[in-house]
Enzyme design. Sequence first.
Site, PDB file in Angstrom:
ATOM      1  CE1 TYR A   1     -14.239 -11.722  11.624  1.00 41.47           C
ATOM      2  CE2 TYR A   1     -14.126 -13.339   9.860  1.00 41.47           C
ATOM      3  CZ  TYR A   1     -13.530 -12.344  10.622  1.00 41.47           C
ATOM      4  OH  TYR A   1     -12.231 -11.973  10.360  1.00 41.47           O
TER       5      TYR A   1
ATOM      6  CB  SER B   1      -9.109  -5.061   5.071  1.00 40.02           C
ATOM      7  OG  SER B   1     -10.018  -5.496   6.062  1.00 40.02           O
TER       8      SER B   1
ATOM      9  CG  LEU C   1     -10.601  -5.238  -2.502  1.00 43.38           C
ATOM     10  CD1 LEU C   1     -11.955  -5.878  -2.811  1.00 43.38           C
ATOM     11  CD2 LEU C   1      -9.961  -4.695  -3.779  1.00 43.38           C
ATOM     12  N   GLY C   2      -8.958  -2.378   1.177  1.00 44.32           N
ATOM     13  CA  GLY C   2      -9.156  -1.253   2.096  1.00 44.32           C
ATOM     14  C   GLY C   2     -10.611  -1.170   2.548  1.00 44.32           C
ATOM     15  NE  ARG C   3     -11.355  -2.322   8.113  1.00 45.69           N
ATOM     16  CZ  ARG C   3     -11.592  -3.431   8.792  1.00 45.69           C
ATOM     17  NH1 ARG C   3     -12.671  -4.123   8.573  1.00 45.69           N
ATOM     18  NH2 ARG C   3     -10.733  -3.848   9.710  1.00 45.69           N
ATOM     19  N   GLY C   4     -13.107  -2.013   0.974  1.00 43.62           N
ATOM     20  CA  GLY C   4     -13.927  -1.561  -0.161  1.00 43.62           C
ATOM     21  C   GLY C   4     -13.536  -0.183  -0.666  1.00 43.62           C
ATOM     22  CG  PHE C   5     -11.593   4.104   0.776  1.00 43.47           C
ATOM     23  CD1 PHE C   5     -12.681   4.942   0.966  1.00 43.47           C
ATOM     24  CD2 PHE C   5     -10.385   4.674   0.407  1.00 43.47           C
ATOM     25  CE1 PHE C   5     -12.572   6.316   0.799  1.00 43.47           C
ATOM     26  CE2 PHE C   5     -10.263   6.046   0.236  1.00 43.47           C
ATOM     27  CZ  PHE C   5     -11.353   6.869   0.434  1.00 43.47           C
TER      28      PHE C   5
HETATM   29  N1  LIG Z   1      -7.882 -10.972  11.103  1.00 44.91           N
HETATM   30  C1  LIG Z   1      -8.659  -9.929  11.228  1.00 44.91           C
HETATM   31  O1  LIG Z   1      -8.679  -9.271  12.272  1.00 44.91           O
HETATM   32  C2  LIG Z   1      -9.547  -9.511  10.094  1.00 44.91           C
HETATM   33  C3  LIG Z   1     -10.134  -8.229  10.086  1.00 44.91           C
HETATM   34  C4  LIG Z   1     -10.929  -7.874   8.974  1.00 44.91           C
HETATM   35  C5  LIG Z   1     -11.137  -8.777   7.938  1.00 44.91           C
HETATM   36  N2  LIG Z   1     -10.569 -10.015   7.985  1.00 44.91           N
HETATM   37  C6  LIG Z   1     -10.774 -11.011   6.913  1.00 44.91           C
HETATM   38  O2  LIG Z   1     -10.427 -10.419   5.653  1.00 44.91           O
HETATM   39  C7  LIG Z   1     -11.509 -10.560   4.741  1.00 44.91           C
HETATM   40  C8  LIG Z   1     -11.516  -9.412   3.738  1.00 44.91           C
HETATM   41  O3  LIG Z   1     -11.491  -8.166   4.383  1.00 44.91           O
HETATM   42  P1  LIG Z   1     -12.708  -7.129   4.343  1.00 44.91           P
HETATM   43  O4  LIG Z   1     -13.957  -7.847   3.958  1.00 44.91           O
HETATM   44  O5  LIG Z   1     -12.618  -6.374   5.612  1.00 44.91           O
HETATM   45  O6  LIG Z   1     -12.291  -6.071   3.259  1.00 44.91           O
HETATM   46  P2  LIG Z   1     -12.037  -6.009   1.687  1.00 44.91           P
HETATM   47  O7  LIG Z   1     -12.006  -7.347   1.072  1.00 44.91           O
HETATM   48  O8  LIG Z   1     -10.880  -5.100   1.585  1.00 44.91           O
HETATM   49  O9  LIG Z   1     -13.345  -5.213   1.225  1.00 44.91           O
HETATM   50  C9  LIG Z   1     -14.638  -5.744   1.293  1.00 44.91           C
HETATM   51  C10 LIG Z   1     -15.569  -4.671   0.749  1.00 44.91           C
HETATM   52  O10 LIG Z   1     -15.233  -4.394  -0.606  1.00 44.91           O
HETATM   53  C11 LIG Z   1     -16.348  -4.517  -1.433  1.00 44.91           C
HETATM   54  N3  LIG Z   1     -15.887  -5.125  -2.702  1.00 44.91           N
HETATM   55  C12 LIG Z   1     -15.309  -6.338  -2.856  1.00 44.91           C
HETATM   56  N4  LIG Z   1     -14.972  -6.540  -4.136  1.00 44.91           N
HETATM   57  C13 LIG Z   1     -15.332  -5.432  -4.809  1.00 44.91           C
HETATM   58  C14 LIG Z   1     -15.243  -5.039  -6.153  1.00 44.91           C
HETATM   59  N5  LIG Z   1     -14.691  -5.826  -7.075  1.00 44.91           N
HETATM   60  N6  LIG Z   1     -15.746  -3.816  -6.507  1.00 44.91           N
HETATM   61  C15 LIG Z   1     -16.306  -2.997  -5.585  1.00 44.91           C
HETATM   62  N7  LIG Z   1     -16.404  -3.311  -4.273  1.00 44.91           N
HETATM   63  C16 LIG Z   1     -15.924  -4.526  -3.890  1.00 44.91           C
HETATM   64  C17 LIG Z   1     -17.322  -5.391  -0.713  1.00 44.91           C
HETATM   65  O11 LIG Z   1     -18.604  -5.039  -1.116  1.00 44.91           O
HETATM   66  P3  LIG Z   1     -19.881  -6.006  -1.070  1.00 44.91           P
HETATM   67  O12 LIG Z   1     -19.756  -6.794   0.195  1.00 44.91           O
HETATM   68  O13 LIG Z   1     -21.024  -5.068  -1.070  1.00 44.91           O
HETATM   69  O14 LIG Z   1     -19.852  -6.890  -2.240  1.00 44.91           O
HETATM   70  C18 LIG Z   1     -17.024  -5.056   0.758  1.00 44.91           C
HETATM   71  O15 LIG Z   1     -17.763  -3.913   1.134  1.00 44.91           O
HETATM   72  C19 LIG Z   1     -12.739 -10.618   5.647  1.00 44.91           C
HETATM   73  O16 LIG Z   1     -13.835 -11.201   4.978  1.00 44.91           O
HETATM   74  C20 LIG Z   1     -12.235 -11.457   6.796  1.00 44.91           C
HETATM   75  O17 LIG Z   1     -12.298 -12.827   6.469  1.00 44.91           O
HETATM   76  C21 LIG Z   1      -9.769 -10.381   9.046  1.00 44.91           C
END
Ligand SMILES: NC(=O)c1ccc[n+]([C@@H]2O[C@H](COP(=O)([O-])OP(=O)(O)OC[C@H]3O[C@@H](n4cnc5c(N)ncnc54)[C@H](OP(=O)(O)O)[C@@H]3O)[C@@H](O)[C@H]2O)c1
Length: 327
Positions: free
Chosen positions: A57, A203, A205-209
């Site tokens: 990252y 992910s 939250l489905g990457r925020g979706f």
């Molecule tokens: N092992 C792997 O290959 C891998 C791959 C991907 C991710 N990860 C890990 O998993 C973690 C989480 O996954 P992710 O960040 O991809 O996806 P996520 O947590 O599913 O979604 C993050 C997104 O959701 C938005 N969000 C969060 N809380 C919200 C809420 N309450 N209301 C509205 N929008 C909200 C965030 O917006 P804002 O940022 O604008 O606040 C961001 O755009 C990552 O940080 C990483 O550490 C690991």
Amino acid sequence: MQQRALGNTKLTVSELGFGCMGLTSYYGAPADEDEAIRLIRRAVDLGVTFFDTAEAYGPYTNEKLVGRALKGRRDSVVIATKFAWEWSADGERHLNSRPDHIFKVVDESLSRLGTDYIDLYYQHRLDPQVPIEETVGALTELIKQGKILHIGLSEVGPNTIRRAHAVHPITALQTEYSLWERGPEAEILPTVRELGIGFVAYSPLGRGFLTGEIKNVQALDANDFRRSDPRFQGENLDRNLKLVEQVEQLARKKGVTPGQIALAWLLHKGNDIVPIPGTKRVKYLEENIAATNIELSAEEVAQLEATVGKPVGARYAEGGLRTISRD
Ligand SMILES: NC(=O)c1ccc[n+]([C@@H]2O[C@H](COP(=O)([O-])OP(=O)(O)OC[C@H]3O[C@@H](n4cnc5c(N)ncnc54)[C@H](OP(=O)(O)O)[C@@H]3O)[C@@H](O)[C@H]2O)c1
């Protein structure tokens, strides 16, 4: 916040972790560093003890940020980071899980994180050139040296999990899992449950979706990763928005937000599952943590599963899919 044990091991973490990736990478411009540090510390104050980062990252910048934010709080948190890649001078990267490479990069991660041990060290992606036994052998050596405490894997399939676990107990498997990515339910979850390995849902939250906040990709930054994610493209996105409507409907009925429903659903799928949502905002952090108090009835879980249905589009573009192993 309640605690959850990762599998049969002694590693206990808050039932909701915090994914730090988006603070520096993939989702548009990096957060302001002082704000990101305040956010991470607020998470600690609210009871989050599990922080997820990776060498990749940035690369490198995320680990440095996490190290700075957790300075002085090291003893009360669990830091998880990941290795897998090697970068050439032109910025291109390739997988490298050879022992000599791991021995080198673990020291670099420790230095960026400002710590002398990593609680959970994951292989971020399988290196098809290196037998998993060799990689886990090197990680076992790092445990003996005290540089890491636990071993994790990410995005690998049942056979690799079993082979790795036979060399040294694996503490956690980190893989994408959410209401719109239920792939792990078929084979991966049963395997980790049989072996007593914890499951970290990335992910969630489905990457925020699944929060219902993303209705078109034009609103996202030009360099946002989701602009090339197949599920966020054109007709796929329009059809996937119908899935979110189901989540929104239940959220309205319960007086909560769709994102909270998505997290509560995961938390109800088993107490061996730890979701690690990420955000740049304190408001969302607080909202996500509040999801740990939401009760879903068995009927509500069943209704969500029946109505949300399958998303349209692969969860990664071609290049990303190639690094995922289902063996
Ligand atoms: N092992 C792997 O290959 C891998 C791959 C991907 C991710 N990860 C890990 O998993 C973690 C989480 O996954 P992710 O960040 O991809 O996806 P996520 O947590 O599913 O979604 C993050 C997104 O959701 C938005 N969000 C969060 N809380 C919200 C809420 N309450 N209301 C509205 N929008 C909200 C965030 O917006 P804002 O940022 O604008 O606040 C961001 O755009 C990552 O940080 C990483 O550490 C690991």
